[in-house]
Write a protein that holds these residues in place. Sequence first.
Motif, mmCIF file in Angstrom:
data_model
loop_
_atom_site.group_PDB
_atom_site.id
_atom_site.type_symbol
_atom_site.label_atom_id
_atom_site.label_comp_id
_atom_site.label_asym_id
_atom_site.label_seq_id
_atom_site.Cartn_x
_atom_site.Cartn_y
_atom_site.Cartn_z
ATOM 1 N N ILE A 249 -2.743 8.266 6.380
ATOM 2 C CA ILE A 249 -2.241 7.718 7.909
ATOM 3 C C ILE A 249 -2.405 8.691 9.231
ATOM 4 N N THR B 17 -11.756 2.195 1.428
ATOM 5 C CA THR B 17 -12.085 1.646 1.613
ATOM 6 C C THR B 17 -13.715 1.012 0.413
ATOM 7 N N ASP C 66 -13.621 2.728 12.202
ATOM 8 C CA ASP C 66 -12.368 2.842 10.942
ATOM 9 C C ASP C 66 -12.608 1.171 9.836
ATOM 10 N N MET D 37 -6.728 -10.068 7.442
ATOM 11 C CA MET D 37 -6.828 -8.726 7.553
ATOM 12 C C MET D 37 -7.044 -9.134 9.469
ATOM 13 N N ASN E 260 -10.744 4.363 4.532
ATOM 14 C CA ASN E 260 -8.841 4.515 4.055
ATOM 15 C C ASN E 260 -9.537 4.275 2.957
ATOM 16 N N CYS F 27 -11.072 -1.826 7.907
ATOM 17 C CA CYS F 27 -9.052 -1.435 8.545
ATOM 18 C C CYS F 27 -8.047 -1.988 8.063
ATOM 19 N N SER F 28 -8.404 -2.842 7.354
ATOM 20 C CA SER F 28 -7.113 -3.320 7.343
ATOM 21 C C SER F 28 -6.147 -3.753 8.477
ATOM 22 N N ILE G 14 1.069 -1.351 0.297
ATOM 23 C CA ILE G 14 -0.137 0.053 -0.146
ATOM 24 C C ILE G 14 0.925 1.206 0.099
ATOM 25 N N ASN H 292 -13.642 -7.561 6.138
ATOM 26 C CA ASN H 292 -14.116 -8.909 6.143
ATOM 27 C C ASN H 292 -13.530 -9.908 5.927
ATOM 28 N N ALA H 293 -12.008 -9.039 5.403
ATOM 29 C CA ALA H 293 -11.408 -10.322 5.260
ATOM 30 C C ALA H 293 -10.323 -11.370 6.469
ATOM 31 N N ALA I 108 -3.765 0.706 10.438
ATOM 32 C CA ALA I 108 -2.645 1.660 10.334
ATOM 33 C C ALA I 108 -3.531 2.619 10.600
#
Length: 262
Positions: free
Chosen positions: A59, A154, A78, A110, A152, A81-82, A48, A106-107, A85
């Motif tokens: 960020i 998304t 967030d 992550m 961010n 959010c991955s 990223i 949803n991952a 960060a």
Amino acid sequence: MSSPLSTFHHATRRKNTLNHDNLFSRPLADIAGFKFDADVVAVFPDMIQRSVPGYETIIAMTGTLAGRYAQPRSTCYDLGCSLGASTLAMAQHIEVPDCNIVAIDNAPAMIEHCTHILAAEQPDTNVELICADLLDLPLEKPLDNASMVVLNFTLQFLPPETRTALMQRIYDALLPGGIIILSEKIAFADDHLNQLMIELHHSFKRANGYSELEVAQKRSALENVLIPETLDQHRERLTHVGFKRIDIWFQCFNFASLLAIK
Ligand code: GEK
């Protein structure tokens, strides 16, 4: 205090997720649609940062905005959010009492790594991590009582026809004076400008060490997965759901971040 991104890097390095992104470096026979799986998680911070112009600034400034806008007895969200960060940046700057953070993605890969990173870096912060689809949030976890909502990079991954309803939910969940930070890859209505910005972005990626092949294969993988809209479309949607004060606070080429205040 160290910067949010250096904290994030420190944490991801310790958790062995600051690997070099070479996922698209070899010719791939079948370029499948991009997925946020374990392979992507393992290289995500590197990916990223080398792919999104201004990611570090966005960020860091998310933390600054949290210091200003987080309200006592409220929640900061967030969304997408991955590895957390933005969550870390907010957590480092919130000074008001009884303000918690809810971070959703949803991952599963992550969320799993994000859990370790937050436990190592912000063990005392009141962060709830939820693995859920933003379009299908569990009824017992509504968006509610929000003073700050961060999306961010998304919204661009959600089907376009679902975006307005989600933004309406966010607007309705915000307290008076609450804000949304919406960072997106953007498209341009003018074909010439659109092509120029795409090429400038690709130059940015090549300057960060990605080869022509990597740039081309990643572009194919994101086709129909990341669907950018124009700034006018974003502004119109934000206005439509109720925001009165909307402006861009960051832009570099075809990457921008909007701030809207309720
Ligand atoms: C950062 N904000 O580092 N529901 C929940 N999460 C989703 C959904 C969905 N329907 N669709 C995609 N995601 C982060 C960067 S990355 C941006 C965000 C990028 C999640 C997806 O799993 C991924 O973690 C994130 O949105 C997008 O500041 O990779 O360009």
